[in-house]
Design an enzyme around this catalytic site. Structure first.
Site, PDB file in Angstrom:
ATOM      1  N   HIS A 172     102.427  19.412   8.886  1.00 10.83           N
ATOM      2  CA  HIS A 172     101.117  20.412   9.071  1.00 10.83           C
ATOM      3  C   HIS A 172     100.282  20.326   8.035  1.00 10.83           C
ATOM      4  CE1 HIS A 172      98.988  24.090  10.704  1.00 10.83           C
ATOM      5  NE2 HIS A 172      99.010  25.094   9.287  1.00 10.83           N
TER       6      HIS A 172
ATOM      7  N   ASP B  75     102.315  18.175  14.261  1.00  6.91           N
ATOM      8  CA  ASP B  75     102.674  19.436  13.852  1.00  6.91           C
ATOM      9  C   ASP B  75     103.638  20.406  14.105  1.00  6.91           C
ATOM     10  OD1 ASP B  75     101.632  21.364  12.837  1.00  6.91           O
ATOM     11  OD2 ASP B  75      99.584  20.712  12.426  1.00  6.91           O
TER      12      ASP B  75
ATOM     13  N   SER C 264      93.418  24.419   8.792  1.00 11.29           N
ATOM     14  CA  SER C 264      95.018  25.864   9.264  1.00 11.29           C
ATOM     15  C   SER C 264      93.629  26.885   9.769  1.00 11.29           C
ATOM     16  CB  SER C 264      96.240  25.715   8.450  1.00 11.29           C
ATOM     17  OG  SER C 264      96.948  25.981   9.035  1.00 11.29           O
TER      18      SER C 264
END
Length: 339
Positions: free
Chosen positions: A299, A272, A144
């Site tokens: 995610h 996502d 991320s």
């Protein structure tokens, strides 16, 4: 080297395919019981970051090394972190996670934090580990926020002075502005609220103690309802950006992808909830990049069903890539997704 755009081989059963279920499921997976060893790494500016090493039997200096960079307000206790470190350790790798400033067990010293484009600390960490283990193949993995940061770092390191064998980026928000806007819509606002709450809880005491060069009251902080507002008032001025828009523009890795020649695996899920649709449309991939896109995954989810129970496909996919790089360290190549 098999680069370009490819379909990932992640295929969850229908009852696990929901994007929000995938995003939350990793929290329910049993965590590996690896023992961790903490280390404080001093930084050139007088601050420090904390490293979390997977304890292992004595390893040779040339043992391959995986360095993991976590996501926004993440840590070694994030749901994905132990699984990824364990995937490396079970293959005989040395494995370590670098906490961004203030994300370990102690607040950092200086009146600043970290952000999506802050590559200096990661570079220092990787340079330090290269000096410590010069004969070891070294792979960096970001998740991320940490994935966007890593891609930006790899792009900046044009001649691979860091000596990396390869890089893996999981769910990188390569268009920071578009991702911030996505988190303001629909169910995604729940994730924004969670992340914003963590950020506020950490910065509020520092504001109260007047440790930060910000003219911001706790009441003003409490009124922020979006990450963009937080970045505009706190992240940007703390780290030398004009405002949130300037920060998102200068820190996003997307425009830099075309320059990446280092073997780099990017994993992205079309569903996502942190990302807009078509995130990679219009972006040019560099000659070193393999982008694997899955229809599902949420995610940083990628939870599959194996042997009658949920399991981490993400850890399995990363493990396959580490296997490929450890056996071809002298001429690294991206492995096929079905290998």
């Amino acid at each position: 080297m098999i680069t370009g755009r490819h379909l990932a081989d992640f295929k969850p059963p229908p009852w696990l395919a929901n994007r929000h279920l995938q995003t939350l499921l990793p929290r329910a997976l049993p965590q590996p019981a690896s023992r961790l060893i903490e280390e404080q790494l001093e930084l050139p500016d007088g601050d420090f970051v904390e490293l979390a090493w997977v304890d292992a039997p004595a390893l040779a200096d040339e043992t391959p090394l995986l360095v993991l960079f976590h996501g926004l307000e993440g840590s070694v206790d994030s749901p994905y972190a132990r699984h990824l470190l364990d995937a490396a350790e079970r293959r005989g790798w040395r494995a370590v996670l670098m906490h961004f400033r203030g994300c370990g067990t102690r607040l950092n010293r200086l009146p600043r934090a970290y952000h999506s484009g802050d590559t200096a600390d990661a570079r220092w960490c990787l340079e330090s580990l290269a000096q410590r283990y010069p004969a070891a193949p070294r792979v960096a993995l970001g998740v991320s926020l940490g994935a966007n940061m890593l891609l930006k770092l790899v792009a900046e390191d044009t001649d691979n002075a860091l000596g990396l064998t390869g890089a893996i980026a999981v769910a990188p928000p390569v268009d920071l502005a578009a991702c911030a806007d996505t988190l303001q819509r629909g169910v995604a606002r729940v994730y924004q609220r969670h992340l914003l709450g963590a950020l506020k809880a950490k910065v509020a005491p520092r504001l109260a103690r007047q440790e930060l060069p910000l003219t911001l009251s706790r009441d003003e902080l409490a009124r922020f309802t979006t990450l963009r507002a937080y970045d505009d008032a706190i992240t940007a001025p703390l780290h030398g950006f004009k405002d949130a828009a300037d920060y998102y523009h200068r820190a996003a890795a997307g425009p830099l992808l075309e320059t990446i020649a280092l073997p780099t695996l990017i994993l992205h899920a079309d569903d996502d909830p942190f990302m807009p649709q078509g995130l990679y449309n219009g972006l040019t991939l560099g000659p070193g990049i393999r982008l694997e896109t899955a229809r599902h995954g949420g995610h940083v989810g990628y939870v599959e069903w194996q042997n009658g129970r949920p399991a981490s496909w993400l850890a399995r996919r990363v493990g396959r890539q580490l296997d490929a790089w450890s056996t071809r360290a002298s001429t690294p190549a991206i492995s096929r997704s079905d290998s």
